[in-house]
Design a protein around this motif. Structure first.
Motif, PDB file in Angstrom:
ATOM      1  N   SER A 235      45.680  68.223 -11.904  1.00 36.95           N
ATOM      2  CA  SER A 235      46.632  67.230 -11.422  1.00 36.95           C
ATOM      3  C   SER A 235      46.912  66.208 -12.518  1.00 36.95           C
ATOM      4  O   SER A 235      46.490  66.371 -13.671  1.00 36.95           O
TER       5      SER A 235
ATOM      6  N   ARG B 186      48.039  64.280 -17.947  1.00 34.41           N
ATOM      7  CA  ARG B 186      47.301  65.351 -17.273  1.00 34.41           C
ATOM      8  C   ARG B 186      45.842  64.920 -17.135  1.00 34.41           C
ATOM      9  O   ARG B 186      45.186  64.588 -18.114  1.00 34.41           O
TER      10      ARG B 186
ATOM     11  N   ARG C  91      43.612  71.720  -9.672  1.00 31.06           N
ATOM     12  CA  ARG C  91      44.103  71.527  -8.312  1.00 31.06           C
ATOM     13  C   ARG C  91      43.762  72.776  -7.498  1.00 31.06           C
ATOM     14  O   ARG C  91      44.175  73.879  -7.847  1.00 31.06           O
TER      15      ARG C  91
ATOM     16  N   ARG D  76      43.447  70.460   0.424  1.00 31.09           N
ATOM     17  CA  ARG D  76      43.825  70.167  -0.957  1.00 31.09           C
ATOM     18  C   ARG D  76      42.712  69.362  -1.623  1.00 31.09           C
ATOM     19  O   ARG D  76      42.252  68.358  -1.089  1.00 31.09           O
TER      20      ARG D  76
ATOM     21  N   TYR E  99      43.464  66.427  -6.282  1.00 20.48           N
ATOM     22  CA  TYR E  99      44.770  65.833  -6.585  1.00 20.48           C
ATOM     23  C   TYR E  99      44.591  64.342  -6.859  1.00 20.48           C
ATOM     24  O   TYR E  99      43.859  63.649  -6.144  1.00 20.48           O
TER      25      TYR E  99
ATOM     26  N   GLY F   5      40.750  60.449  -8.052  1.00 17.56           N
ATOM     27  CA  GLY F   5      40.902  61.803  -7.538  1.00 17.56           C
ATOM     28  C   GLY F   5      39.870  62.241  -6.531  1.00 17.56           C
ATOM     29  O   GLY F   5      39.846  63.415  -6.156  1.00 17.56           O
TER      30      GLY F   5
ATOM     31  N   GLY G  14      51.375  65.956  -8.676  1.00 17.21           N
ATOM     32  CA  GLY G  14      51.557  67.374  -8.898  1.00 17.21           C
ATOM     33  C   GLY G  14      51.563  68.199  -7.639  1.00 17.21           C
ATOM     34  O   GLY G  14      51.395  69.427  -7.696  1.00 17.21           O
ATOM     35  N   ALA G  15      51.780  67.577  -6.478  1.00 14.36           N
ATOM     36  CA  ALA G  15      51.778  68.321  -5.216  1.00 14.36           C
ATOM     37  C   ALA G  15      53.126  68.963  -4.925  1.00 14.36           C
ATOM     38  O   ALA G  15      53.252  69.714  -3.962  1.00 14.36           O
TER      39      ALA G  15
END
Length: 1011
Positions: free
Chosen positions: A330, A399, A406, A446, A449, A495, A558-559
């Motif tokens: 992510s 990044r 992820r 998830r 992320y 995160g 980045g989802a």
């Protein structure tokens, strides 16, 4: 018909003839074939495409059959992998799709989209597994399947809406008696991608064979194969030249990139200075060529003759599948952040650049930058109450590898139960009443992320120990260093959360059918006229239930956009009838002439206030003529419909990701064209970004769209005409050849990303800054890009409507020829498809795109769901199996062929291609590559590919069978197409892993023990 197309069609016919010309005989294993009627159990004939049960039924439409013997030779564990190789099928989401895999697998018949075909189990629907109304092929374990029948063309009259392109009918084993255990293991030559499975089935007849009960349980597991483990995919490669100013990969990289007014973005170097972008992020090694998979399944079925002429039957299926997808880490993907000039991690050189270029007082006319002295004073101001305290706003690309990859873990729990009773009214007329209920829930977790809100909170710091906002245990964040600058404590803060999305679905259904024959025939016929009539009810419910993190736009880095809550339901009431009338039989030149017809009326009620109800009528008419016993001519015409699904009706407006190769506003093009510059500004690009707008990040841009409660059912007309030849002078030989054509009108579609861009930029001389087609496109307010934070960058606007149309046509050819060689038996089977055309036009002003034999971000089931766009539909494909049987040993070779394809050349109109491509970089932009500057000729064309699989099956005694398979026998390497030339889902790892084998040579061993 073009000369090239004619040549390919002749090639198809000649290859089939060559196969038949070899001596062959019935073998232990049989390949794909054409089925006219196949027995399901004693006294009942089930024919896919008809509700009439009649052992003398002659099919007017071709049905492609894959038997359990073929599954055993291929050692395939997932239905999607088996169907993917059926000629005429275009790959949809499956085990080789990683970025874009929602934990389910689907099939796209004829390339018309995975939402336009039905998945059936023993001729009945099972519960859908998403709001699109599709059934996940992962939940159907192949160990239970006796055969799979694929019928293409409109089948809505028989099965109701959604069957515009056809149905896939999985027919289970009936009246199983005994115990059977199957086990298998697979691994690639490189030692990865292990696949394990074990299934046990037990069944018995009871009460003097009046009843039967069967139960099966199984477990399957496959390991991941990373793209970093294959040479072709270790580094992302870009096919573009001047449009991609950075190295291949993602601009969200390490070290960080920041937007600075008047530049295309600056990256911080090891010395701490902001310089032109010099490094992108290579995301390939983290991604997968084979997604890991686990499935536990149970299946039970039973029947019992209660009294003479009345039987009860039931079946239930349960499955729990887990599909983890793993993509690159992510990060912060261009989100706007506010940073104090006194941030403790901000380097002196970077601080000086921000002070000299940012506007620190946007409310005052002109750009109010800071002098060196003001900048120094601001750097020393550690409290917001200090008069010298200053902040600046920038778009951040960083990044966060320190947080990890992820990971999305999809767990689908599925069960479907059916109970029915059937019996006889007379000796020739029967009744069948059944009902079913199923539920499916996709639970998505998830992990890893980055939370954008916490990044923003952690950057508002003036010392390395404390954030200005200390809530949530905030830890100041360092995005100004190199790899590893984000400490474990910082990574845990930004995160260390988990997001959950649940998607429950249910289907309740009931059906009553009366079928049989009237006991009388027409004057010139011997067989009686047969019929089927009845009614059906279905209740669909689907929803998507995301947590707060998932439904907040831009929150999860980045989802790919937020996931909005969706909920909907609809009811369908239907009445139907079918008729089969032999007209002439046993007369000269009329061994048989049979007419087939059917009609279905449907009434839909949408569960939404004020939504109008709608009715549809579908019908079919067909027939077969057998002038002599050796030849049958058949044809069928069908008018079918597809009602809008719950997603198309109820999905809220939302911004997500789509694919786009080239942005007309990117780079220097707007500097040289005042009209283009005006359009880019009207779309929200800041003036200071003109000339420096970034290209689409990793070939992806934002698109905004949603459901439409005003949608109506789409319609299709389809027909097939063909022949079946079984010459008596050549025993063991059969041939079928069929031409098909499917045409959709009022198609429920959204324009492709290229269509949306073309509507504005297709003719630059006529492009207008006030044109709604242009102003509906909204850009990142910070960078001018079509990529960016979903909360602030709507991107393209993809309206859903009934304005689309699509069509496809082609020829199917199957051949089987068998003979006894004396020392062995030989069976040769051939199934081929020639797709003449596959066109899609989203709106009357959109490009009427031809996608057969082409690849791009727009081709590949463009008329289907967004998940279908981007795969490859070859013009010509075939499978051919040759099997030698020596007593208890089979030796079998499977040949799979995919014809050559080329990069789609008509992405833009010519004047835009001229504006984008300079002669030095693209010597022939309007010939070799209009619409895209693909400089390296390797990326403009993929040659034909052939794969060979060798299988050996050995019978050991009376109870044990061993099978050894070598797939991709010659270790054929996949073609290199580079990255971003197609959609993210299908163009991955510099190739197309759903079409071409990326794993290499594989070895499989299976055993079947039967008592």
């Amino acid at each position: 018909m073009s000369i090239a197309s004619t040549t390919r069609l002749r090639t198809l016919l000649s290859l089939g003839a060559a196969t038949a010309a070899l001596c062959a005989a019935p073998a232990y294993a049989q390949d794909t074939q054409t089925a006219e009627a196949a027995p399901a159990d004693e006294g009942t004939i089930v024919v896919t495409g008809s509700l009439i049960t009649n052992p003398n039924l002659e099919r007017s439409t071709p049905v492609n059959v894959t038997t359990s013997e073929e599954v055993e030779l291929r050692q395939t564990n997932v239905a999607e992998q088996l169907l993917r190789d059926v000629p005429g099928v275009v790959p949809s989401t499956g085990s080789n799709v990683n970025n874009g895999n929602g934990g389910a697998s689907f099939v796209s018949l004829r390339g018309l989209g995975s939402n336009r075909n039905l998945i059936l189990l023993d001729g009945n629907r099972v519960v859908q597994t998403d709001t699109v109304g599709r059934t996940d092929l992962n939940v159907l374990p192949l160990a239970l399947i006796e055969r799979t029948e694929v019928l293409t063309g409109g089948a809505s009259t028989t099965y109701g809406a959604d069957a515009i392109s056809g149905v896939v009918n999985f027919i289970t084993k009936k009246d199983f008696s005994g115990l059977e255990i199957n086990a298998g293991e697979q691994i690639t030559q490189r030692g990865d991608g292990n696949v394990f499975r074990v299934d046990a089935t037990i069944g018995a007849n009871f009460d003097d064979n009046r009843g039967n009960a069967t139960f099966s349980v199984g477990y399957q597991e496959s390991d991941p194969v990373y793209q970093g483990s294959r040479a072709i995919s270790r580094s992302a490669i870009s096919p573009y030249n001047e449009f991609d100013t950075t190295a291949a990969g993602s601009p969200t990289a390490i070290p960080s990139t920041f937007t600075v007014p008047g530049t295309a973005g600056l990256q911080i170097n090891p010395a701490g200075a902001l310089v032109p972008i010099f490094s992108s992020f290579n995301f390939n090694p983290f991604n997968l060529f084979q997604t890991p998979f686990k499935r536990f399944n149970m299946f039970g079925s039973a029947r019992y003759e209660i009294t003479d002429g009345i039987e009860a039957y039931t079946r239930g299926i349960f499955s729990k599948t887990t599909v983890p997808t793993i993509v690159a880490p992510s990060g912060v993907f261009g989100s706007t952040v506010t940073i104090p000039v006194s941030n403790p991690y901000l380097t002196p050189a970077a601080r000086a650049t921000f002070c000299a270029n940012n506007d620190f007082n946007p409310g005052v006319a002109g750009v109010q930058t800071l002098t060196p002295a003001q900048c120094a004073a601001a750097a020393a101001a550690t409290s917001p109450s200090d008069p010298n305290y200053r902040t600046f706003t920038t778009g951040l690309f960083r990044r966060t590898t320190e947080v990890g990859t992820r990971n999305d873990i999809y767990t689908t729990t599925f069960f479907d139960y059916r109970l029915g009773f059937r019996g006889d009214i007379t000796e020739s007329i029967h009744w069948d009443i059944s009902g079913g209920y199923g539920e499916s829930t996709n639970h998505r977790v998830r992990q890893n992320y980055v939370l954008t809100s916490r990044v923003r909170q952690a950057l508002l710091a003036t010392n390395p120990n404390t954030c200005l906002d200390t809530s949530n245990g905030c830890v100041p964040l360092n995005v100004f260093g190199q790899q590893g600058s984000i400490t474990p404590a910082q990574a845990a803060f930004i995160g260390g959360v988990t997001s959950v999305i649940d998607a429950p679905n249910s289907l309740a259904q009931a059906r009553a059918v009366v079928n049989g024959d009237f006991g009388a025939s027409l004057p010139w016929a011997n067989d009686a006229v047969s019929f089927a009539a009845g009614g059906e009810y279905r209740k669909y419910k689907s929803s998507i239930e995301p947590d707060n993190l998932a439904q907040t736009a831009g929150q999860l880095g980045g989802a790919g956009g937020a996931i909005r809550p969706t909920k909907g339901a609809l009811d369908v009431y239907e009445a139907f009838g079918e008729l089969l009338a032999p007209l002439v039989q046993d007369k000269p030149f009329f061994e048989d002439l049979t007419l087939e017809a059917g009609v279905r009326y449907s009434h839909y009620t949408i569960d939404a206030p004020g939504t109008p109800k709608f009715n549809t009528t579908t019908w079919k008419v067909g027939g077969s003529w057998t002038p002599i016993r050796d030849i049958k001519i058949r044809g069928n015409y069908a008018h079918a419909v597809r009602a809008p699904n719950i997603n198309e009706l109820f999905a809220p407006l939302n911004t997500v990701l789509t694919n786009l190769g080239v942005d007309p506003c990117a780079g220097v093009a707007p500097l040289n064209n005042a009209n283009l510059r005006a359009v880019c500004l009207a779309q929200g690009a800041p003036a200071f970004t003109i000339g420096n707008i970034p290209v689409p990040a990793a070939g992806q841009v934002n698109v905004t769209g949603g459901g439409n409660l005003n949608l109506k059912p789409e319609k299709s007309n389809s027909y097939t005409i063909g022949a079946v030849i079984q010459p008596s002078v050549l025993p063991g030989f059969s041939l079928s050849v069929d031409y098909y054509k499917i045409k959709l009108t009022g198609a429920i579609t959204t324009p492709t990303s290229q269509d949306i861009v073309n509507a504005c930029f297709g003719n630059l001389s006529a492009a207008s800054a006030s044109n709604p087609a242009c102003t509906s496109i909204r850009r990142d307010p910070n960078t001018g890009s079509l990529s960016g934070d979903a909360a602030t960058t709507p991107g393209l606007f993809g309206a859903l409507s009934n304005l689309g149309r699509a069509s496809t046509d082609g020829v199917d050819l199957t051949m089987n020829y068998n003979t006894d060689l004396g020392f062995a038996k030989l069976a040769l089977n051939f199934a081929g498809n020639w797709t003449r055309s596959a066109k899609f036009q989203a709106t009357p002003t959109s490009l009427n795109r031809e996608c057969v034999g082409f690849y791009s971000v727009s081709c590949g089931s463009p008329a289907g769901t967004a998940a279908d766009i981007g795969s490859i539909q070859p013009e010509f494909s075939w499978t051919q199996r040759s099997t030698l049987t020596f007593d208890n040993v089979d030796l079998s070779l499977l040949w799979r062929h995919v014809s050559a394809v080329s990069f789609e050349r008509q992405q833009f109109q010519d004047d835009l291609a001229v504006a984008l491509a300079s002669p030095a970089d693209c010597p022939d932009p309007l010939g070799a590559d209009p619409g895209g500057c693909i400089v390296d000729p390797r990326f403009r064309h993929i040659p034909a590919f052939d794969y060979f699989d060798l299988s050996t099956r050995i019978g050991v005694g009376d109870n044990l069978t061993l099978t050894v398979t070598v797939a991709n026998l010659f270790d054929k390497k996949p073609p290199n197409t580079a990255q971003n030339i197609g959609s993210t889902s299908f163009n991955s790892g510099n190739t197309y892993p759903s079409t071409y084998d990326t794993l290499g040579r594989r070895f499989a061993v299976g055993a079947r023990l039967r008592f």
